[in-house]
Design an enzyme around this catalytic site. Structure first.
Site, short mmCIF file in Angstrom:
data_model
loop_
_atom_site.label_atom_id
_atom_site.label_comp_id
_atom_site.label_asym_id
_atom_site.label_seq_id
_atom_site.Cartn_x
_atom_site.Cartn_y
_atom_site.Cartn_z
CB CYS A 196 -0.93 0.02 1.21
SG CYS A 196 -1.67 -1.56 1.62
CG HIS A 332 -2.47 4.22 5.48
ND1 HIS A 332 -2.03 4.14 4.17
CD2 HIS A 332 -2.83 2.95 5.83
CE1 HIS A 332 -2.11 2.89 3.76
NE2 HIS A 332 -2.60 2.14 4.75
CG HIS A 372 -6.38 0.87 0.30
ND1 HIS A 372 -5.27 1.19 -0.44
CD2 HIS A 372 -5.90 0.44 1.50
CE1 HIS A 372 -4.18 0.98 0.27
NE2 HIS A 372 -4.54 0.52 1.46
CB SER A 643 19.88 44.27 -56.22
OG SER A 643 20.89 45.22 -56.46
#
Length: 849
Positions: A196, A332, A372, A643
């Site tokens: 994870c 988490h 998750h 020219s």
């Protein structure tokens, strides 16, 4: 693959009110991601601020159709929900040069991550094919269910595809290296696998590689795409999965998490380099740390207070940040019975080393929105927090009603943020932490800070050119629509910065579009409506070449190129250099006549008609204009001058130095100016027809062949008057030219010898760019270009411009660009039968009128 055109980089600049920067700071300069319910980061952020859960619920029929056993699908504990990644089965294989069969057997995690890596680099404003530094890749992916559920069950695949091919297309090891190969990234390419925490660990390793100068830029991210996406899972009491398909992080009813699919990446760079390069900095990584729990925990899959506390405290120490200044933690936050209490305990212990304060730091979890994301969870949380810092808003953590009774929020520094909250400024920059903890105990924590304030981009042109490209016409339309939408929705975008990023930060593809715009709102409208005259679409031709055509005498006017002189430093520098080199030869500053005050414009115009002034003035403007085109990337493969214009061609081709060319032009003009006056007459006749008429006028000469049926005669005024009367009587169109002398006629003979001696004192070299000779109408040879006698012949002989254009036109794909004032040459060329109407013939500067 549709290219993204959202992030705009500023022109390289110095930092302004930048404080607290150190050599260990890492900038996040690009981001890309696809999440459940969000095809891009704009949609992702809107879902977050609106508190939207993007978990999908499936019917029994859907999960059975996806391959789930009917008996399992009817089990009351089978949860029919998950985070679906839209279009994960689609892939633009052609964009990356991948064969269809190869794409078919490739893990979708590899496919989508390759697209995200490209998009992230574009978001950062970099084309890896032109970036001179080393770009690293640090990434990992989840378990390959595609191989298990799709390929291994497919008999045709098993019988026709070699096992080695399947391994290369599916094994986790090859996720980052495939990106490095396809995008030609030559920095470290490291596969990261820590369950994870994979993508946040990858971010930490990328930071370390940057700080140790193993690379100059780094991609870090992760991919998680499980198939079938419409399948659910069997809930087991005491497990980590939610019983009802919702993640309720930190809530009293939290009973587990739910899986989601997502792919994301960030582009990282040392902050000092990012500021110096004018990159868009979205946030700054002040410090990061990783560790492992070891064995001091309940079991292998269980989290550890000690391990998490240590990694958070270490990251704070590395960042040299006081925990009291952290205002948000992206946790988490799995919503599990064990995980949430341990995480808050660990955070509290880490913060308590520095502060006893309570309730000052908001906390949230992305998993409540999208589920998750496994290997992509950490980078998803990092991007969420970066967007929060950028927008100065803290999104709500949803599904929170009352706190988990096992968490003592009241005596901790934290509170669960349940509503969209303005992130107010404090005594320090806004700061946040991001945590990601992997099964098996590998923990990661990153300390983020809002981007430093930079000095705004300085003034730019009144008009901006936006350049877009794509590999297909439909992708080009998508790119155009994306940019139009972005410019319409983002009032802070600087159009000059947008033009800069589109020019230098995008790879040029086959299908092109340019838009000429004044400001952001104008650009949004022009792109959205594809306004005629302001937008041009076409297909690039790799074989297309450009020839520069340099105008001759008579095209000059006061203030030619004045807008460029005032707005373009590259043009101004060349004019200034030429003026300084000319001053000793002219005795005055040519700029006083090129760009006079308004009240002196008429007088300057009179002087510009004098040959001694005209020729150096034209040379200066044409030379500076050619240098500007080349600085912009428009480089000629061929040159032709009319020219005096041939001298500009010779100088650009390296035949003579700039100083010598200017000295020679000044001398040429001065010698011609000392000759008796003459006249020139443009005649609508072929060379042969005009030569026949000139037999009756022996003092006249054929001076120019401009086109097959357009020539110029030159000589004494009385003889030209007589020829004009004769032609008028015959009904032949003839027009007197506004010249002071009879150039390219016998009236030039007195200055041929002194002019040759001047050339003889110069150093002449063979041309490095092919150019056409006015004398022969053919490509000039090294012998001719380095022979002083050639320049006397050039001064006296007829200008065979028509023959030169015919030679240029032999390359059917060559674009002809007039580099000088007005449209004289462009008009002549368009009428030339060898050129045709289909060939692009363009001018650089306006007509005098």
């Amino acid at each position: 693959m549709d290219q993204d055109s959202h992030v705009i980089n500023a022109l390289p600049q110095e930092a302004a009110t930048v404080t607290g920067i150190n050599d260990f700071d890492i900038a996040i300069i690009g981001m890309a991601g696809r999440f459940p319910g969000a095809r891009n980061l704009d949609e992702f952020w809107q879902n977050l601020v609106n508190g939207v859960e993007t978990i999908s619920s499936f019917s029994e029929a859907e999960v059975i159709a996806a391959g789930v056993d009917p008996a399992l699908a009817r089990d009351p504990h089978y949860v029919k929900a998950g985070g679906v990644l839209e279009d994960a089965d689609l892939f633009d294989a052609r964009f990356f040069g991948i064969y269809p069969r190869e794409a078919e057997i490739m893990d979708p995690q590899h496919r989508v991550f390759l697209e995200i890596a490209w998009t992230a680099l574009e978001h950062a404003g970099y084309d890896p094919s032109t970036y001179p530094g080393m770009i690293g890749v640090f990434a990992g992916s989840g378990m390959n269910t595609y191989l298990h559920f799709n390929l291994s069950e497919n008999r045709e695949i098993r019988e026709t595809v070699h096992g080695y091919q399947l391994t290369i297309a599916n094994d986790k090891d090859f996720l980052p290296t495939r990106v490095s190969y396809k995008l030609n990234l030559r920095g470290p390419s490291i596969n990261v696998q820590t369950a994870c925490s994979t993508s946040l660990v990858a971010t930490h390793l990328a930071c370390q590689a940057l700080l140790s100068f193993q690379c100059d830029m780094a991609l870090a991210g992760g991919a998680s795409v499980r198939v079938p996406q419409q399948g659910g899972y069997l809930y087991q009491e005491g497990g980590i999965a939610s019983p009802d398909g919702h993640c309720r992080a930190f809530d009293a009813d939290a009973a587990g998490t739910i899986g989601g699919n997502g792919v994301a990446a960030v582009v990282l760079k040392r902050l000092t380099d990012a500021i110096a390069d004018g990159d868009t900095v979205h946030a700054v990584i002040k410090g990061s740390a990783i560790n492992n729990d070891g064995s001091q925990k309940v079991g292998y899959t269980a989290p550890s207070v000690q391990g998490q506390t240590h990694v958070i405290a270490t990251a704070l120490a590395v960042a040299q940040v006081d925990p009291r200044t952290i205002q948000y933690i992206e946790a988490h936050g799995t919503g599990t019975a064990i995980g949430d209490p341990i995480e808050i305990t660990a955070l509290t212990q880490a913060f308590r080393e520095s502060t006893p304060d309570a309730g000052f730091c908001a906390i949230g979890s992305l998993k409540t929105n999208v589920g998750h994301l496994d290997a992509a969870a950490g980078v998803g949380s990092l991007i969420k927090t970066t967007l929060a810092l950028k927008h100065r808003q803290i999104p709500p953590s949803i599904h929170f009603n009352r706190p988990n009774p096992r968490i003592d929020f009241a005596s901790s520094p934290f509170y669960v943020n349940t509503e969209l909250r303005a992130w107010k400024p404090g005594a320090t920059p806004r700061r946040a932490g991001v945590s990601s903890f992997g099964i098996g105990g590998t923990n990661a924590h990153v300390v983020l800070e809002e981007a430093p304030a930079l000095r705004p981009t300085g003034p730019s042109r009144a008009w901006q050119l936006l350049v877009l490209s794509a590999k297909t016409p439909t992708a080009l339309e998508t790119v155009t629509a994306n940019l139009a939408h972005h410019l319409a929705q983002e009032p802070t975008v600087s159009l000059p910065d947008a033009a800069y990023t589109l020019q230098v930060g995008r790879r040029a593809q086959e299908h092109r579009r340019i838009a000429l715009c004044r400001d952001r709102a104008d650009a949004a409208e022009v792109l959205a409506t594809q306004a005629p005259g302001r937008i041009l679409t076409g297909v690039a031709d790799a074989e297309r070449r450009v020839a520069f055509m340099f105008s001759g005498q008579g095209a000059q006017y006061p203030n030619m190129g004045r807008g460029l002189y005032e707005a373009e430093p590259a043009f101004r520098e060349q004019v200034d250099q030429c003026a300084a080199l000319l001053q000793p030869h002219l005795g005055y500053d040519i700029r006083s006549l090129l760009y006079p005050p308004a009240e002196q414009t008429e007088a300057a115009g009179e002087k510009l008609r004098q040959t001694a002034v005209t020729q150096p003035a034209l040379f200066v403007v044409e030379y500076a204009l050619a240098q500007l085109w080349m600085k912009w990337g428009i480089c000629p493969d061929a040159l032709i001058g009319h020219s005096i214009g041939e001298y500009v061609a010779a100088c650009l081709a390296g035949v003579m130095s700039l100083a010598d060319a200017l000295a020679l032009i000044a001398a040429r003009g001065r010698l011609m100016n000392g000759l008796p006056g003459g006249a020139m007459l443009s005649v609508s006749l072929s060379e042969a027809e005009l030569r026949t008429r000139l037999r009756d006028h022996p003092t006249l000469a054929l001076a120019t062949i401009n086109a097959p049926a357009l020539c110029v005669a030159a000589g004494p005024v009385e003889a030209i008057d007589a020829l004009e009367r004769q032609l008028t009587a015959e009904g032949v169109a003839a027009r007197r030219l506004h010249t002071s002398h009879a150039f390219h006629s016998a009236m030039m003979d007195p200055i041929l010898s002194p002019f040759t001696e001047i050339v003889r004192r110069m150093t002449l070299r063979p041309p490095q760019i092919p150019y056409l000779s006015n004398v022969t109408g053919r490509w000039i040879s090294a012998t001719e270009a380095t022979d002083p006698a050639y320049y006397a012949q050039h001064l006296r002989s007829a200008v065979r411009f028509s023959d030169g254009i015919a030679a240029l036109a032999e390359n059917a794909g060559r674009v002809l660009l007039e580099v000088g004032p007005g449209r004289t040459l462009a008009s002549l060329v368009r009428a030339h039968p060898a050129v045709g109407l289909a060939r692009p013939v363009l001018s650089s500067l306006r007509h005098p009128q």
